[in-house]
Design an enzyme around this catalytic site. Structure first.
Site, PDB file in Angstrom:
ATOM      1  N   LYS A 158      -7.154  50.831  55.059  1.00  0.00           N
ATOM      2  CA  LYS A 158      -5.834  50.193  55.086  1.00  0.00           C
ATOM      3  C   LYS A 158      -5.906  48.817  54.475  1.00  0.00           C
ATOM      4  CE  LYS A 158      -3.770  51.801  59.387  1.00  0.00           C
ATOM      5  NZ  LYS A 158      -3.205  51.371  60.670  1.00  0.00           N
ATOM      6  N   ARG A 296       9.505  41.014  63.933  1.00  0.00           N
ATOM      7  CA  ARG A 296      10.896  40.962  63.468  1.00  0.00           C
ATOM      8  C   ARG A 296      11.689  42.042  64.194  1.00  0.00           C
ATOM      9  NH1 ARG A 296      10.739  45.808  60.410  1.00  0.00           N
ATOM     10  NH2 ARG A 296       8.696  46.183  59.527  1.00  0.00           N
TER      11      ARG A 296
HETATM   12  P1  ADP Z   1       2.536  49.907  57.873  1.00  0.00           P
HETATM   13  O1  ADP Z   1       2.298  48.443  57.933  1.00  0.00           O
HETATM   14  O2  ADP Z   1       2.601  50.416  56.481  1.00  0.00           O
HETATM   15  O3  ADP Z   1       3.669  50.319  58.753  1.00  0.00           O
HETATM   16  P2  ADP Z   1       0.773  51.037  59.906  1.00  0.00           P
HETATM   17  O4  ADP Z   1      -0.594  50.524  60.198  1.00  0.00           O
HETATM   18  O5  ADP Z   1       1.829  50.721  60.872  1.00  0.00           O
HETATM   19  O6  ADP Z   1       1.183  50.555  58.454  1.00  0.00           O
HETATM   20  O7  ADP Z   1       0.669  52.619  59.717  1.00  0.00           O
HETATM   21  C1  ADP Z   1       1.738  53.377  59.203  1.00  0.00           C
HETATM   22  C2  ADP Z   1       1.571  54.853  59.559  1.00  0.00           C
HETATM   23  O8  ADP Z   1       0.333  55.376  59.093  1.00  0.00           O
HETATM   24  C3  ADP Z   1       1.549  55.138  61.030  1.00  0.00           C
HETATM   25  O9  ADP Z   1       2.846  55.223  61.576  1.00  0.00           O
HETATM   26  C4  ADP Z   1       0.809  56.458  61.093  1.00  0.00           C
HETATM   27  O10 ADP Z   1       1.638  57.520  60.731  1.00  0.00           O
HETATM   28  C5  ADP Z   1      -0.229  56.308  60.006  1.00  0.00           C
HETATM   29  N1  ADP Z   1      -1.499  55.796  60.547  1.00  0.00           N
HETATM   30  C6  ADP Z   1      -1.835  54.499  60.690  1.00  0.00           C
HETATM   31  N2  ADP Z   1      -3.062  54.368  61.234  1.00  0.00           N
HETATM   32  C7  ADP Z   1      -3.538  55.622  61.425  1.00  0.00           C
HETATM   33  C8  ADP Z   1      -4.778  56.165  61.939  1.00  0.00           C
HETATM   34  N3  ADP Z   1      -5.769  55.397  62.331  1.00  0.00           N
HETATM   35  N4  ADP Z   1      -4.896  57.511  61.987  1.00  0.00           N
HETATM   36  C9  ADP Z   1      -3.899  58.313  61.560  1.00  0.00           C
HETATM   37  N5  ADP Z   1      -2.731  57.874  61.063  1.00  0.00           N
HETATM   38  C10 ADP Z   1      -2.530  56.540  60.995  1.00  0.00           C
HETATM   39  P1  ADP Z   2      10.265  49.504  60.346  1.00  0.00           P
HETATM   40  O1  ADP Z   2       8.825  49.081  60.328  1.00  0.00           O
HETATM   41  O2  ADP Z   2      11.243  48.479  60.772  1.00  0.00           O
HETATM   42  O3  ADP Z   2      10.461  50.776  61.018  1.00  0.00           O
HETATM   43  P2  ADP Z   2       9.917  49.898  57.551  1.00  0.00           P
HETATM   44  O4  ADP Z   2       8.447  49.939  57.723  1.00  0.00           O
HETATM   45  O5  ADP Z   2      10.569  50.975  56.784  1.00  0.00           O
HETATM   46  O6  ADP Z   2      10.691  49.815  58.913  1.00  0.00           O
HETATM   47  O7  ADP Z   2      10.253  48.498  56.929  1.00  0.00           O
HETATM   48  C1  ADP Z   2      11.513  47.929  57.121  1.00  0.00           C
HETATM   49  C2  ADP Z   2      11.965  47.295  55.855  1.00  0.00           C
HETATM   50  O8  ADP Z   2      11.166  46.172  55.633  1.00  0.00           O
HETATM   51  C3  ADP Z   2      11.834  48.183  54.664  1.00  0.00           C
HETATM   52  O9  ADP Z   2      13.028  48.816  54.381  1.00  0.00           O
HETATM   53  C4  ADP Z   2      11.436  47.231  53.579  1.00  0.00           C
HETATM   54  O10 ADP Z   2      12.580  46.762  52.912  1.00  0.00           O
HETATM   55  C5  ADP Z   2      10.819  46.101  54.298  1.00  0.00           C
HETATM   56  N1  ADP Z   2       9.366  46.013  54.258  1.00  0.00           N
HETATM   57  C6  ADP Z   2       8.510  46.296  55.242  1.00  0.00           C
HETATM   58  N2  ADP Z   2       7.269  46.023  54.894  1.00  0.00           N
HETATM   59  C7  ADP Z   2       7.318  45.563  53.636  1.00  0.00           C
HETATM   60  C8  ADP Z   2       6.344  45.094  52.716  1.00  0.00           C
HETATM   61  N3  ADP Z   2       5.075  45.016  53.014  1.00  0.00           N
HETATM   62  N4  ADP Z   2       6.756  44.705  51.493  1.00  0.00           N
HETATM   63  C9  ADP Z   2       8.054  44.747  51.186  1.00  0.00           C
HETATM   64  N5  ADP Z   2       9.011  45.163  52.022  1.00  0.00           N
HETATM   65  C10 ADP Z   2       8.655  45.563  53.225  1.00  0.00           C
END
Ligand code: ADP
Ligand code: ADP
Ligand code: MG
Length: 663
Positions: A158, A296
């Site tokens: 990640k 947020r």
């Molecule tokens: P983001 O900042 O893009 O939201 P997250 O760390 O929240 O990244 O992870 C986004 C999604 O990726 C999670 O909702 C899950 O579906 C998947 N994911 C994240 N970490 C893991 C893990 N260790 N094993 C399996 N799936 C994962």
């Molecule tokens: P949530 O985490 O609130 O469920 P998302 O992961 O889809 O929703 O992110 C919410 C919004 O924030 C997205 O629609 C996007 O516009 C913005 N966003 C989130 N993470 C990023 C990022 N790393 N870069 C740019 N935009 C982001």
């Protein structure tokens, strides 16, 4: 309480914040880009200030301009919404320096939770459970590989600075690690300007369950229960619900307390979400691990509002104004069940490729806006507005609330059926398939739900040719009769003017040419034949609906014609049928051949081929980026690359020819 706030965002979330501010008697200032000059969020606010060009870099991310706009209009506080500047600690600091209240956590808390690796180190100290992994500072590829080997495959790489589902690579076996690491670092550098990564165990069939927390400036904390956001595509949420099916009171309390501990560890203030990945063990047992904290308001906050009966934006405003939390933990209750569906401009049958275009028709179910109800729709667009390539592809959020999950599901399906959008591809029909799938309806949730149910989710035809053709013909005849009513000599149907009793129709349906026949009977009735079905055709207008009776079935339809395409909406689903004028189209259909065009406006990321290369059908030729996502352009047939017409980094218009292939 503030008299006036500035909303540093656009779309539905800007409208959402404005709605609560309005209810509380707080005046609002909108900011807008060139593309948004006529946008709904501008109309929703009392005042508005233009801040620059259409791309976020030229407007919604230019925080000096936004602070200037707040000062010029006399706003006392800035609400950042989500995305854009909401998790930017420099912006939060700059607000404070300008004497403005940032409606969000302190800059130090944003910073502490901003990088996934650092925040995990903090959480370890706060004794919040973590997925086994490596989140240290050593970024040497050989060392990271050792760590992956130690953790055991599959692992997930990640981007520490990642978000929005970007910058993640799952690796199944040691041989693939190096290439996946390089590709993850490349994406992280390009998207977040920081290529640090962490490695963690890839949890099998996990659920994503997150806890809504709130803190105030007096050091009080509560958790507003959980949301299950397991239904995802490309690691992005599609459906969110609360409470999480199968959640026990004990586990809810454990997760809630862990989330509060996480918030407390960074002196959090305001609304925040602690995301957990949940491992499902046998017998309904679940293990939860901290994933990240979003500092947020979250896109899916309305499901929490529905089950708690609270207005989270109101809480944000009160806390930012220095008031204590309105309720204590023991005063909070869960009522009923809520589900949110994200309605997006995208094509699920084409790998969820985002779509752009005008909302020629945008009709909503009977609903409230921005406040909890049985059916609530939060959106930042109106019929006639355009979904542009500059921002993300979400059109609206549909939130339903019921006494039970079954009731919420039924309401969601009904509300989706009453959501009619014409002008661009959407996921509305796909959402209905998900809602009705065995896994979702029985709450068998995990992040692999969509791939597992793919057989019933993709390339489905919900309506069928007989109903679609009968509706299209009924709609056309109704319009002809309306014309005839106005002027009896204008009647153009074959029966009266040429004495012929039969009319032929040709359609494109489901990618195939289809024909139908209509026979006028002496008694005045109509006999319709299509696709082996034959019988009387009749219809009745009921408001904007057309009740069509054919082949023993009566179907309530809505038909919206756009050019030659009829968009037919029925309770079972929606479909498209194209009326083909046989003469006008004679001779068409020769394949244009060899052209490869951009499916949407966006940026060219890379070409995988150069002039002279021979390619096989389906081979990846180029990668484009648009609306937060990467898209691969594949070869439609075997051939040789004749010419590459753009360079990586170029911005291209929809339909721009990217390269030429020869057969
Ligand atoms: P983001 O900042 O893009 O939201 P997250 O760390 O929240 O990244 O992870 C986004 C999604 O990726 C999670 O909702 C899950 O579906 C998947 N994911 C994240 N970490 C893991 C893990 N260790 N094993 C399996 N799936 C994962
Ligand atoms: P949530 O985490 O609130 O469920 P998302 O992961 O889809 O929703 O992110 C919410 C919004 O924030 C997205 O629609 C996007 O516009 C913005 N966003 C989130 N993470 C990023 C990022 N790393 N870069 C740019 N935009 C982001
Ligand atoms: Mg996340």
């Amino acid at each position: 309480m503030f008299n006036k706030i500035l909303i540093a965002n656009r779309g539905e979330i800007a409208c959402r914040v404005a709605a609560t501010a309005h209810r509380m008697g707080i005046r609002t200032v909108a900011v807008y880009s060139e593309a948004d000059a006529l946008a709904k969020h501008v109309a929703a606010c009392d005042e508005s200030v233009p801040i620059g060009g259409s791309s976020p870099k030229e407007s919604y991310l230019r925080w000096e301009r936004i602070i200037e706009a707040a000062r010029a209009t006399g706003a006392q506080a800035i609400h950042p919404g989500y995305g854009f500047l909401s998790e930017n600690e420099d912006f939060a600091r700059a607000c404070a320096e300008a004497g403005l209240v940032f409606i969000g956590p302190p800059a130090s808390a944003i910073q502490a939770m901003g990088l996934k690796a650092e925040s995990k180190r903090l959480m370890e100290q706060a004794r919040v459970p973590l997925v086994p992994g490596y989140h240290g500072a050593d970024q040497d590829p050989a060392f990271l590989k050792q760590q992956a080997d130690r953790i055991g495959y599959p692992v997930l790489i990640k981007a520490s600075a990642g978000g929005g589902g970007k910058g993640m690579r799952a690796v199944d076996k040691p041989e693939d690690f190096e290439a996946a690491l390089a590709s993850c670092q490349r994406e992280a550098r390009n998207s977040f300007g920081d290529d640090a990564v962490l490695i963690e165990k890839y949890v099998q069939r996990p659920r994503h369950i997150e806890i809504q927390v709130f803190g105030d400036t007096q050091g009080n904390y509560v958790y507003l229960f959980e949301r299950d956001c397991s239904v995802q595509r490309r690691h992005q949420k599609v459906l969110e619900e609360a409470p999480a099916p199968g959640m026990t009171p004990q586990m809810r309390q454990q997760m809630g307390e862990a989330a509060v501990a996480a918030a407390r560890a960074v002196n959090y203030v305001g609304a925040g979400t602690v995301e957990f990945i949940v491992e499902q063990r046998g017998g309904g047992e679940m293990n939860f691990f901290f994933m990240e904290m979003n500092t947020r308001l979250q896109v899916e906050h309305p499901v929490t509002e529905a089950i708690t009966g609270l207005d989270l934006v109101e809480w944000q405003l009160r806390v930012a104004a220095g008031e204590p939390l309105p309720l204590r933990q023991d005063e909070l209750r869960i009522r009923g069940h809520a589900i949110e569906a994200r309605i997006c401009a995208e094509n699920p049958d084409n790998n969820f490729l985002p779509a752009t275009g005008r909302l020629r028709v945008y009709r909503k179910p009977r609903c409230s806006e921005f406040v909890t109800a049985r059916v609530r729709v939060d959106d930042g667009v109106r019929e006639g507005d355009e979904i542009t390539p500059f921002y993300d592809s979400m059109i609206a959020k549909l939130i339903v609330h019921g006494d039970t999950r079954e009731q919420a599901l039924a309401r969601l399906d009904e509300a989706l059926a009453a959501t009619r959008i014409v002008g661009l591809a959407t996921n509305v029909q796909f959402l209905r398939y998900v809602v009705r799938s065995r896994s979702f309806s029985q709450a068998d949730l995990d992040t692999a739900l969509i791939p597992r149910e793919q057989a019933v989710l993709f390339n489905q035809e919900p309506v069928g040719l007989p109903t679609a053709a009968a509706a299209a013909v009924a709609h056309a005849l109704e319009r002809e009769q309306a014309l005839e009513g106005a002027d009896p000599f204008s009647r153009r149907d074959g029966f009266r003017s040429h004495g012929a009793a039969t009319r032929r129709f040709a359609f494109e349906f489901g990618g195939r040419h289809q024909e139908a026949e209509l026979t006028y009977q002496h008694g005045g009735g109509l006999q319709f034949t299509v696709d082996g079905a034959s019988g009387p055709l009749d219809w009745r207008r009921d408001g904007d609906a057309l009740e069509v009776q054919f082949a023993g079935r009566r179907v309530r339809t809505h038909v919206h014609a756009l050019g030659e395409t009829d968009h037919v909406f029925t309770p079972q689903g929606a479909t498209q049928i194209v009326a083909v004028d046989l003469l006008a189209h004679a001779g068409e259909g020769a394949v244009e051949g060899g052209r490869l065009t951009a499916p949407m406006p966006g940026k060219v990321v890379s070409f995988a081929v150069k002039a002279g290369d021979s390619v096989k059908k389906g081979q990846a030729l180029a990668v484009m980026e648009a609306m937060k996502m990467e898209h691969t352009i594949a070869a439609p047939a075997d051939g040789t690359v004749a010419e590459v017409l753009y360079a990586p980094g170029d911005q291209v218009a929809e339909g721009a020819e990217l390269l030429k292939l020869k057969g």
